[in-house]
Write a protein that holds these residues in place. Structure first.
Motif, PDB file in Angstrom:
ATOM      1  N   THR A 431      36.848   3.055  50.078  1.00 12.64           N
ATOM      2  CA  THR A 431      35.657   3.427  49.135  1.00 12.64           C
ATOM      3  C   THR A 431      35.795   2.555  47.940  1.00 12.64           C
ATOM      4  O   THR A 431      36.691   1.662  47.645  1.00 12.64           O
ATOM      5  N   LYS A 432      34.897   2.865  47.100  1.00 13.23           N
ATOM      6  CA  LYS A 432      34.458   2.092  46.061  1.00 13.23           C
ATOM      7  C   LYS A 432      35.757   2.361  44.765  1.00 13.23           C
ATOM      8  O   LYS A 432      36.350   1.539  44.232  1.00 13.23           O
ATOM      9  N   PHE A 433      35.973   3.563  44.850  1.00 15.54           N
ATOM     10  CA  PHE A 433      37.224   4.158  43.746  1.00 15.54           C
ATOM     11  C   PHE A 433      38.430   3.532  44.532  1.00 15.54           C
ATOM     12  O   PHE A 433      39.283   2.951  43.496  1.00 15.54           O
ATOM     13  N   GLU A 434      38.743   3.446  45.779  1.00 14.30           N
ATOM     14  CA  GLU A 434      39.927   2.856  46.310  1.00 14.30           C
ATOM     15  C   GLU A 434      39.975   1.336  46.133  1.00 14.30           C
ATOM     16  O   GLU A 434      41.093   0.872  45.811  1.00 14.30           O
ATOM     17  N   THR A 435      38.968   0.868  46.135  1.00  6.76           N
ATOM     18  CA  THR A 435      38.914  -0.902  45.956  1.00  6.76           C
ATOM     19  C   THR A 435      39.240  -0.899  44.529  1.00  6.76           C
ATOM     20  O   THR A 435      39.947  -1.977  44.114  1.00  6.76           O
ATOM     21  N   LEU A 436      38.615  -0.251  43.564  1.00 10.54           N
ATOM     22  CA  LEU A 436      38.801  -0.325  42.158  1.00 10.54           C
ATOM     23  C   LEU A 436      40.374  -0.006  41.773  1.00 10.54           C
ATOM     24  O   LEU A 436      40.911  -0.771  41.110  1.00 10.54           O
ATOM     25  N   TRP A 437      40.868   1.015  42.273  1.00 14.08           N
ATOM     26  CA  TRP A 437      42.154   1.563  41.981  1.00 14.08           C
ATOM     27  C   TRP A 437      43.353   0.637  42.618  1.00 14.08           C
ATOM     28  O   TRP A 437      44.313   0.275  42.143  1.00 14.08           O
ATOM     29  N   LEU A 438      43.169   0.137  44.016  1.00 13.47           N
ATOM     30  CA  LEU A 438      44.204  -0.610  44.698  1.00 13.47           C
ATOM     31  C   LEU A 438      44.188  -1.801  44.707  1.00 13.47           C
ATOM     32  O   LEU A 438      44.918  -2.689  44.943  1.00 13.47           O
ATOM     33  N   THR A 439      42.787  -2.487  44.218  1.00 14.64           N
ATOM     34  CA  THR A 439      42.660  -3.915  44.282  1.00 14.64           C
ATOM     35  C   THR A 439      42.453  -4.424  42.898  1.00 14.64           C
ATOM     36  O   THR A 439      42.816  -5.450  42.446  1.00 14.64           O
ATOM     37  N   VAL A 440      41.191  -4.050  42.368  1.00  9.83           N
ATOM     38  CA  VAL A 440      40.557  -4.544  41.187  1.00  9.83           C
ATOM     39  C   VAL A 440      41.473  -4.341  39.813  1.00  9.83           C
ATOM     40  O   VAL A 440      42.020  -5.442  39.399  1.00  9.83           O
ATOM     41  N   LEU A 441      41.815  -3.268  39.709  1.00  6.37           N
ATOM     42  CA  LEU A 441      42.723  -2.981  38.530  1.00  6.37           C
ATOM     43  C   LEU A 441      43.979  -3.643  38.627  1.00  6.37           C
ATOM     44  O   LEU A 441      44.333  -4.335  37.587  1.00  6.37           O
ATOM     45  N   PRO A 442      44.619  -3.718  39.838  1.00  9.88           N
ATOM     46  CA  PRO A 442      45.941  -4.520  39.604  1.00  9.88           C
ATOM     47  C   PRO A 442      45.871  -6.089  39.512  1.00  9.88           C
ATOM     48  O   PRO A 442      46.595  -6.432  38.724  1.00  9.88           O
ATOM     49  N   MET A 443      44.883  -6.544  39.881  1.00 14.43           N
ATOM     50  CA  MET A 443      44.346  -7.975  39.594  1.00 14.43           C
ATOM     51  C   MET A 443      43.954  -8.083  38.205  1.00 14.43           C
ATOM     52  O   MET A 443      44.151  -9.343  37.746  1.00 14.43           O
ATOM     53  N   ALA A 444      43.369  -7.391  37.762  1.00 12.07           N
ATOM     54  CA  ALA A 444      43.161  -7.312  36.223  1.00 12.07           C
ATOM     55  C   ALA A 444      44.307  -7.049  35.134  1.00 12.07           C
ATOM     56  O   ALA A 444      44.025  -6.882  33.923  1.00 12.07           O
ATOM     57  N   SER A 445      45.352  -6.316  35.760  1.00 13.79           N
ATOM     58  CA  SER A 445      46.310  -6.198  35.024  1.00 13.79           C
ATOM     59  C   SER A 445      46.697  -7.058  34.097  1.00 13.79           C
ATOM     60  O   SER A 445      47.507  -6.796  32.809  1.00 13.79           O
ATOM     61  N   PRO A 446      46.699  -8.419  34.333  1.00 14.87           N
ATOM     62  CA  PRO A 446      47.128  -9.327  33.109  1.00 14.87           C
ATOM     63  C   PRO A 446      46.294  -9.392  31.800  1.00 14.87           C
ATOM     64  O   PRO A 446      46.806  -9.194  30.942  1.00 14.87           O
TER      65      PRO A 446
END
Length: 551
Positions: A431-446
């Motif tokens: 889902t869009k939330f799962e994509t955001l939570w598990l993929t996008v935010l970790p990659m944006a963590s720096p």
């Protein structure tokens, strides 16, 4: 040739390089000055004995350590009214830290080098660090116990050190009893008073409640009397010993050992003794509480308050900043309204910090805090609980101040993530939330961590808003202690930045406090540099971790 050179853009490159180099030189020079003045403050300087010709022609003896020197040209000295001899081409003056403020009325004195007839550094010159009136410079005469001399002369120094060690232990015990034990009793009695008043307001103060509260008050009163008995015994013991010292004028001064922090003879100390003394002074600076209107002692409450406020601010600003950035980048429709919000966020970053302080005082303290007191703490009226500046309102105000930094940094990190990452995740059934939570935010963590640490670095150095929403010159207790609920968000606190301002500009003895200003400023700079270095390390590690996904 000149036109071609200017068109090539090289002059602007050199101009930019010169500007950057100049800024770097100024920053390094400033840090060097702060480091030398701050670090050197704790080194035990030699104390001289000067035979000096006064203005009236009489000879006098001066004790003190050199802290500064000035050289005035012949013309400037004559214009200032000094009588210069024909063979003199400049006027050299020394600033001496003479101490003995309770005797002479001043800690410092300027003398002219040409009037110094003799200068020597006797090994029996003694420095006494006191809890009041600053340092004392003189020579030890005798040690008394209950007004009876038990040692005199140089033989008295080892006994003085022994008795002083015992006195320091008793002083720490007294301090613990007064601030921790008796403080806990007073805190408990106040909570009982508020509980009784609250029950009375709610018409629930029945006989059983009165008996329970009365029994608890009796227990607290019993503890209080026990602590008072212990204090009376300790005060009687600690006041038994006094030392007598000779001043530069030959007068004798009696100093209670209870008011002494340290006694040493710097002129008789070797290199390793001075290194040990230096280490003890640095530890005292970092771990002890201030004394003498913040001009002596340590700055631990200011360090603790700064770190605690920054941690609370980080907990508040991170979720709000990340959620706002995620909404603007991932969910909001990119149009006029979104662009307007981004413009507003960028403009908020340029608002003077004192404006945030005024807003925090008016909205958070008076409006929110006042309503919280009315709803949840009516028994405390008319005394405010949250309707007064404190740690919580200072943290929220700084969170609001640093929020644009976190939003902009997080949004830039989200924008750098390839669209294919999101599409691939959605194609796999997420889902869009799962994509955001598990993929996008970790990659944006720096980017998130960089924004957070930059916000922390800015918050650590802010002073103007804190002066309005919670910081004080001297806090009686720390915001974190052993009394329930342990973390007291309503308490006022000390801060390194405000400590620098207070000691440097509000101190009654600016000359004596100046070295402490440099030392505190150096510590604050080191804290901010450490935070920025931590941001770089965290950002690089996270970037390396997710580089493969970006590829």
């Amino acid at each position: 040739m000149m036109k071609l050179w200017f068109k090539s853009g090289k002059p602007w490159i050199w101009l930019n390089a010169a500007a950057v180099s100049t800024c770097l030189i100024m920053v390094v020079g400033l840090l060097g000055l702060i480091t030398v003045r701050g670090v050197g403050h704790f080194w035990p300087a030699q104390v001289g004995q000067y035979s000096y010709e006064a203005d009236n022609g009489k000879q006098e003896i001066i004790f003190g350590e050199k802290v500064d020197a000035t050289v005035t040209s012949l013309a400037a000295a004559k214009s200032a009214g000094y009588k210069m001899a024909e063979n003199e081409d400049a006027l050299i003056q020394y600033q001496l830290k003479t101490g003995n403020r309770d005797v002479t009325g001043a800690d410092f004195r300027w003398i002219q080098a040409r009037r110094v007839k003799e200068e020597n550094y006797p090994t029996n010159m003694m420095v006494i660090e006191r809890r009041e009136w600053g340092n004392f410079y003189g020579q030890l005469l005798e040690l008394k116990e209950n007004n009876t001399v038990i040692a005199s002369g140089e033989q008295a120094l080892p006994i003085v050190q022994e008795k002083l060690a015992d006195a320091l232990i008793m002083f720490k015990t007294i301090n613990t009893l007064e601030k921790k034990e008796i403080g806990a009793v007073n805190y408990g009695l106040e909570r009982l008073r508020l509980e009784e008043k609250k029950l009375a307001l709610e018409n629930h103060l029945d006989t059983e409640a009165k008996q329970r509260i009365a029994a608890q008050k009796t227990d607290y009163d019993l503890k209080y009397k026990q602590y008072q008995t212990q204090l009376a015994e300790l005060y009687q013991k600690i006041r038994q010993h006094t030392l007598v010292a000779k001043t530069e004028s030959g007068a004798s001064v009696t100093i209670p050992l209870a008011k002494v922090v340290r006694v040493y003879q710097p002129n008789a100390m070797g290199l390793f003794d001075k290194i040990g003394h230096y280490g003890v002074k640095v530890r005292e600076f970092l771990t002890d509480e201030p004394r003498e209107a913040n001009t002596e002692g340590g700055i631990f409450p200011a360090i603790f308050g700064t770190v605690l406020m920054v941690l609370i601010m980080s907990v508040i600003v991170t979720p709000f900043g990340v959620v706002a950035a995620v909404y603007l980048r991932e969910y909001a429709k990119q149009g006029f309204v979104t662009r307007l919000i981004r413009i507003a966020v960028n403009n908020l970053a340029g608002v003077p910090s004192v404006v945030y302080g005024v807003f925090g005082l008016g909205f958070f303290v008076y409006i929110l805090g006042g309503h919280i007191d009315t709803l949840f703490f009516p028994e405390a009226a008319p005394a405010p609980v949250f309707g007064t500046p404190g740690l919580m309102w200072a943290s929220i105000t700084l969170a609001l101040l640093t929020l644009p930094v976190v939003i902009v940094s997080t949004e830039e990190g989200l924008a750098r993530i390839p669209k294919s990452i999101r599409e691939g995740s959605l194609a796999l059934g997420a889902t869009k939330f799962e994509t955001l939570w598990l993929t996008v935010l970790p990659m944006a963590s720096p980017a998130i961590m960089t924004g957070l640490i930059l916000a922390v670095a800015r918050a650590a150095g802010e002073v103007a808003p804190l002066m309005l929403v919670g910081v004080v010159k001297l806090a009686p207790t720390l915001p974190l202690d052993g009394n329930f609920p342990f973390l007291h968000l309503d308490r006022k606190f000390m801060h390194l930045g405000f400590h620098i301002y207070d000691v440097g500009f509000q101190s009654p003895n600016v000359e004596a406090a100046r070295p402490l200003v440099y030392a505190t400023a150096l510590l604050l700079v080191l804290v901010i540099i450490s935070l920025n270095l931590a941001a770089i390390v965290i950002r690089n590690n996270l970037r390396e971790k997710y580089r493969a996904l970006e590829g």
